[in-house]
Design an enzyme around this catalytic site. Structure first.
Site, PDB file in Angstrom:
ATOM      1  N   SER A 137      33.843  -0.872  42.061  1.00  0.00           N
ATOM      2  CA  SER A 137      33.189  -1.961  41.341  1.00  0.00           C
ATOM      3  C   SER A 137      34.182  -3.086  41.043  1.00  0.00           C
ATOM      4  O   SER A 137      34.830  -3.583  41.954  1.00  0.00           O
ATOM      5  CB  SER A 137      32.537  -1.415  40.070  1.00  0.00           C
ATOM      6  OG  SER A 137      31.649  -2.356  39.510  1.00  0.00           O
TER       7      SER A 137
ATOM      8  N   ASP B 145      26.868   0.337  43.675  1.00  0.00           N
ATOM      9  CA  ASP B 145      28.083   0.550  42.882  1.00  0.00           C
ATOM     10  C   ASP B 145      28.357   2.044  42.666  1.00  0.00           C
ATOM     11  O   ASP B 145      27.466   2.796  42.277  1.00  0.00           O
ATOM     12  CB  ASP B 145      27.869  -0.147  41.531  1.00  0.00           C
ATOM     13  CG  ASP B 145      29.105  -0.242  40.674  1.00  0.00           C
ATOM     14  OD1 ASP B 145      29.765   0.792  40.450  1.00  0.00           O
ATOM     15  OD2 ASP B 145      29.403  -1.348  40.183  1.00  0.00           O
TER      16      ASP B 145
END
Length: 344
Positions: A43, A202
């Site tokens: 991320s 993610d």
């Protein structure tokens, strides 16, 4: 043994706006005169890692500053409003501005996404358009250097259909801006990313601390691995809804890190498992963060997190100079002013 005699690896967790801590951590490394040879990111950790691997050493801090300045930039009358408010209220104002208008250079709400709030209205499965982030990454990262340079970058994501954790490797297959976008595509908030027929989101949904990919291949050298978490495992009993939201987020993501470190340690029971000292450092916030901290991009908060990363990683590096050569994998955590071996 000094850090310079060790191979330095970085593991950078997700945490969205908290990622300024990672930038401060890199500044501490640069101040110590050392640089990583291998970096894994999830991320926002993947964003910071790509800014490191995709720029010359003398340009990295400038690119990191430009990214976080763009992320924390305000527009309209908000800077004047914010300057007159207590810092805690500035945080809430910043969070409200993010939810309503997005962040310059990162993402903005879509009209189609906002329609999800209306009953019975068809809408896409995400709230924000991340095309500004794609442009920012393309501008600030040299992907030629990223894939051909000396720093090996590992970026993680999750296949939304199979649930499989996937690692993209700059030295094996290469990494493009789309791979970074996939790693930042947190479900519901941001759109998933399709790459070669697979759809990714993610990795914070399963493995927010991407420590496992770093050890897919062992090193014969002595390794100092800085595993930097953006949430703490420990905290206080919440007494408000805001505190409950923040503590719940911390528990969800910190538990992933604990399990990942445990698996890593359990897999290192033979002499062939390498010689690695792992420094697990978590950003606590010292009570300065609100429950919506992941989307709180105020200038004051970004500066605070950056300074905390520089200070705390600098202290950890100073203590690391006293560590003996590792045997197998040993995990350390800063307790007070010293590094203590821990069993996760």
């Amino acid at each position: 043994m000094s850090e310079q005699e060790r191979d330095i690896w970085l593991c950078l967790s997700g945490g969205n706006a908290l990622g300024a801590y990672h930038a401060g951590a890199y500044q501490a490394l640069e101040a110590a005169g050392i640089g990583p040879s291998r970096v894994a990111g999830a991320s926002v950790g993947a964003v910071v890692a790509a800014l490191i691997a995709g720029n010359a050493p003398e340009d990295r801090l400038d690119r990191l500053r430009r990214f976080w300045e763009r992320a924390s930039a305000q527009d309209g009358l908000l800077p004047f409003m914010a300057s007159a408010l207590p810092h805690s209220q500035e945080k809430w104002l910043s969070l409200s501005r993010t939810l309503a208008g997005g962040r310059p250079g990162l993402f903005h709400p879509t009209l189609a996404g906002l329609s999800a709030l209306l009953p019975g209205v068809p809408s896409p499965p995400f709230l924000f358009d991340t095309s500004p982030l794609r442009r920012t990454l393309t501008e600030l990262i040299d992907f030629g250097r990223l894939n051909a340079g000396p720093v090996r970058l590992l970026v993680t994501a999750v296949d939304i259909e199979t649930g499989e954790d996937v690692t993209f490797d700059s030295h094996a297959g290469g990494i493009t801006v789309e791979h970074i976008m996939a790693s930042t595509a947190f479900p519901i908030a941001f759109p998933p990313v399709r790459i070669e027929g697979r759809v990714y989101v993610d990795p914070g949904v399963s493995a927010n601390l991407p420590i496992a990919p770093l050890f897919m291949e062992e090193s014969e050298d002595d390794v100092l691995c800085l595993a930097i978490d953006l949430v703490p495992a420990t905290g206080k009993v919440p007494h408000s809804m805001d505190e409950a939201i923040g503590r719940t987020q911390d528990l969800v993501f910190a538990s992933q890190s604990r399990h990942a470190l445990r698996r890593l340690q359990d897999s290192a029971r033979s002499p062939a498992s390498g010689k690695t000292a792992i420094l697990h450092v978590s950003y606590s916030g010292d009570g300065q963060e609100i429950g919506g901290k992941f989307l709180e991009f105020s200038r004051g908060s970004i500066d605070y997190r950056w300074s905390a990363g520089r200070r705390e990683i600098g202290a950890a590096l100073s203590c690391a100079r006293m560590l003996p050569p590792a045997q197998g994998r040993t995990i350390y955590r800063m307790i007070g002013n010293e590094l203590i071996a821990i069993d996760p």
